[in-house]
Design a protein around this motif. Structure first.
Motif, PDB file in Angstrom:
ATOM      1  N   PHE A 164      10.696   2.725  -7.222  1.00  0.00           N
ATOM      2  CA  PHE A 164      10.266   2.894  -5.836  1.00  0.00           C
ATOM      3  C   PHE A 164      11.481   2.813  -4.900  1.00  0.00           C
TER       4      PHE A 164
ATOM      5  N   LYS B 130      11.360   6.306 -12.211  1.00  0.00           N
ATOM      6  CA  LYS B 130      10.088   5.791 -11.717  1.00  0.00           C
ATOM      7  C   LYS B 130      10.240   4.723 -10.646  1.00  0.00           C
TER       8      LYS B 130
ATOM      9  N   LYS C 251       1.829   1.600  -3.557  1.00  0.00           N
ATOM     10  CA  LYS C 251       0.684   2.096  -4.330  1.00  0.00           C
ATOM     11  C   LYS C 251       0.541   3.614  -4.176  1.00  0.00           C
ATOM     12  N   LEU C 252       0.673   4.082  -2.945  1.00  0.00           N
ATOM     13  CA  LEU C 252       0.531   5.525  -2.691  1.00  0.00           C
ATOM     14  C   LEU C 252       1.598   6.309  -3.448  1.00  0.00           C
ATOM     15  N   LEU C 253       2.868   5.890  -3.287  1.00  0.00           N
ATOM     16  CA  LEU C 253       3.963   6.643  -3.899  1.00  0.00           C
ATOM     17  C   LEU C 253       3.937   6.507  -5.421  1.00  0.00           C
TER      18      LEU C 253
ATOM     19  N   ILE D  11       0.822  -1.214   0.000  1.00  0.00           N
ATOM     20  CA  ILE D  11       0.000   0.000   0.000  1.00  0.00           C
ATOM     21  C   ILE D  11       0.853   1.261   0.000  1.00  0.00           C
ATOM     22  N   MET D  12       2.043   1.183   0.608  1.00  0.00           N
ATOM     23  CA  MET D  12       2.944   2.338   0.530  1.00  0.00           C
ATOM     24  C   MET D  12       3.407   2.526  -0.909  1.00  0.00           C
TER      25      MET D  12
ATOM     26  N   GLN E 111       1.250   6.102  -7.340  1.00  0.00           N
ATOM     27  CA  GLN E 111       0.185   6.892  -7.945  1.00  0.00           C
ATOM     28  C   GLN E 111       0.390   8.388  -7.777  1.00  0.00           C
ATOM     29  N   SER E 112       1.016   8.777  -6.659  1.00  0.00           N
ATOM     30  CA  SER E 112       1.143  10.217  -6.438  1.00  0.00           C
ATOM     31  C   SER E 112       2.399  10.784  -7.086  1.00  0.00           C
ATOM     32  N   VAL E 113       3.522  10.057  -6.992  1.00  0.00           N
ATOM     33  CA  VAL E 113       4.784  10.615  -7.475  1.00  0.00           C
ATOM     34  C   VAL E 113       5.332   9.863  -8.683  1.00  0.00           C
ATOM     35  N   LEU E 114       5.610   8.576  -8.493  1.00  0.00           N
ATOM     36  CA  LEU E 114       6.437   7.840  -9.451  1.00  0.00           C
ATOM     37  C   LEU E 114       5.848   7.804 -10.859  1.00  0.00           C
TER      38      LEU E 114
ATOM     39  N   ARG F 118       4.205   9.927 -12.322  1.00  0.00           N
ATOM     40  CA  ARG F 118       4.249  11.223 -12.992  1.00  0.00           C
ATOM     41  C   ARG F 118       5.669  11.670 -13.311  1.00  0.00           C
ATOM     42  N   LEU F 119       6.661  10.889 -12.906  1.00  0.00           N
ATOM     43  CA  LEU F 119       8.052  11.266 -13.170  1.00  0.00           C
ATOM     44  C   LEU F 119       8.494  10.711 -14.523  1.00  0.00           C
TER      45      LEU F 119
END
Lengths: 247, 225
Positions: free
Chosen positions: A148, A146, A131-133, A128-129, A135-138, A140-141
């Motif tokens: 993790f 990209k 998934k969060l990172l 879940i961590m 969708q929010s950051v990776l 879009r880079l």
């Protein structure tokens, strides 16, 4: 005069210490609380403590039904509550360490220190961590950035993983005589560790060790405990939170 | 020459922590004081948490993409000159390095920002229970809300596997019973096979383990004389 801190009582207490499961879980809890990284899960001990808790619960229930003395019942209840607190807090501290260092734990041999349930928890937390990172950051880079675990594809190793700071100071208490022990790699500091004896606490058996070395002794020789002592040596021994626990 | 770093992105330490604390501190100062009528959740009193800064976040993301474009064009330039990528040390090479390092730095900032917020959010599961308080819901974005639910579910499935509730007993017990004051109309509640009416402002003597869930939800407080 034999006060509560007389030598005899002291001896009884130290005989009892390390023999009952409650004493053992208290030690496991204290070590877990004071150690910077996650320690070996005390599986069999946790099972035994849970059995004892169940037994105590039955005792409390029986005594209430029998209409036993309220004072006796509340003493049982208190004992039960304190043991339950130790168990819960022990498991909770471990989960909170996992929450913090989940990736580091799953990548290293710390993984083997977890219980089956903790392993599942770690996997789920990591997912879940991620998934969060993701969708929010990776996502879009730009390409190449990209990952993790890595800062970029040019990173040779995983350099984005939070790790516990091991080279920190910890308090230790010798459980047994260790003898002269070299604390520093340079050999400057040599400490003579004597056996744990509450009366001796003011003399020399409470040590402030660099985490890495302290861990070495705790794991290799099984002679030291992490401790959470507060107060000055020589002062009346104060366990901070543990003083709540019944012996 | 393109801008390497927009002025809106403050400098930071390698871990990105100083960026985060600095950002949250400045936002806190500029926000209006909370209305006295809104009773803050007791567990949030000490928690500094600001609304998700999506404008700044998007700016940093687009800056990352700009760096990437510049980086690509410099690499192409080196390739077009038929120079060896590994050994060339001309101005284009160092330009590309700067773009790369800026990009990596921005990534660390963004990751640290999300990660630190996630840590605060997951910590709330232990403090306030499985439902985010209203004032927190306004500050998190939908991904973070999702994260809280997922993480909460992970803790719950661990607890049900262990058959043990870990969210009670947060402080060492002194006494099995405590005196509590009810802060909100809770109504009739069944505790330990007898029901009890928990009206607002009433005082009760309850088992600590019974009272703790109410306390953590902010419906009761321990009454200390």
């Amino acid at each position: 005069m034999s006060g509560p801190w007389s030598e005899e009582a002291e001896e009884d207490a130290s005989l009892l210490a390390g023999t009952t499961d409650v004493e053992l879980i208290k030690r496991a809890w204290r070590n877990e609380k004071a150690a910077p990284e996650i320690l070996q899960f005390e599986g069999p001990l946790v099972l035994r403590v849970r059995e004892q808790i169940q037994l105590l619960e039955e005792t409390v229930e029986e005594s209430t039904e029998n209409g036993s003395n309220d004072l006796v019942v509340s003493l049982y209840q208190m004992d039960l509550d304190r043991t339950l607190f130790l168990l819960r807090s022990y498991l909770r501290i471990r989960l909170q360490k996992i929450e913090k260092y989940m990736i580091h734990i799953s990548k290293t041999n710390l993984w083997n220190r977890l219980s089956e349930q903790e392993k599942k928890f770690t996997k789920r937390c990591t997912e879940i961590m991620e998934k969060l990172l993701e969708q929010s950051v990776l996502a879009r880079l730009p390409y190449g950035y990209k990952s993790f675990l890595k800062q970029s594809i040019s990173s040779e190793e995983d350099d984005m993983v939070p790790e516990p700071q091991l080279d920190t100071f910890v308090f230790c208490k010798a459980k047994d005589a260790v003898g002269a022990f070299q604390l520093d790699d340079s050999g400057d500091e040599i400490v003579d560790l004597v056996a744990d004896d509450l009366l001796n606490i003011g003399q020399s058996n409470l040590h402030l060790l660099r985490g890495a070395k302290g861990r070495g002794i705790v794991h290799c020789k099984h002679l030291l405990d992490y401790g959470v002592f507060v107060g000055v040596p020589g002062d009346n021994l104060n366990y901070s939170e543990t003083s709540y626990c019944l012996n | 020459m393109p801008r390497f770093s927009s002025p809106s992105v403050p400098p930071l330490s390698p871990t990105g922590r100083s960026f985060l604390t600095a950002a949250s501190a400045s936002v806190r100062r500029s926000s209006p004081p909370p209305l006295a009528s809104v009773r803050s959740h007791p567990a949030l009193a000490k928690c500094i948490f600001t609304s998700f800064n999506s404008d700044l976040f998007d700016q940093v993301i687009s800056e990352c993409n700009e760096h990437s474009l510049q980086l690509q064009s410099l690499i192409r330039k080196i390739e077009e000159q038929n120079l060896d990528m590994q050994t060339t040390r001309n101005e284009d090479h160092f330009g590309a390095v700067i773009h790369h390092l800026s990009l990596v730095r921005n990534k660390r900032c963004l990751m640290a920002y999300m990660y630190n917020r996630a840590e605060i959010i997951q910590g709330l599961r232990w403090k306030v229970g499985p439902v985010l308080p209203q004032e927190m819901q306004e500050k998190v974005n939908y991904l973070e809300e999702e994260y809280f639910k997922d993480h909460s579910a992970a803790i719950e499935s661990y607890m049900s596997e262990m058959d043990l509730d870990l969210t009670v007993d947060m402080v060492p017990p002194k006494d099995p019973y405590i005196q509590v004051r009810v802060l909100d109309d809770i109504g009739e509640v069944c505790l330990d096979d007898h029901s009890i009416s928990l009206a607002k402002h009433s005082l009760h003597f309850l088992r600590r383990t019974d009272a703790e869930p109410f306390i953590s939800q902010g419906l009761m407080e321990e009454f200390l004389e």
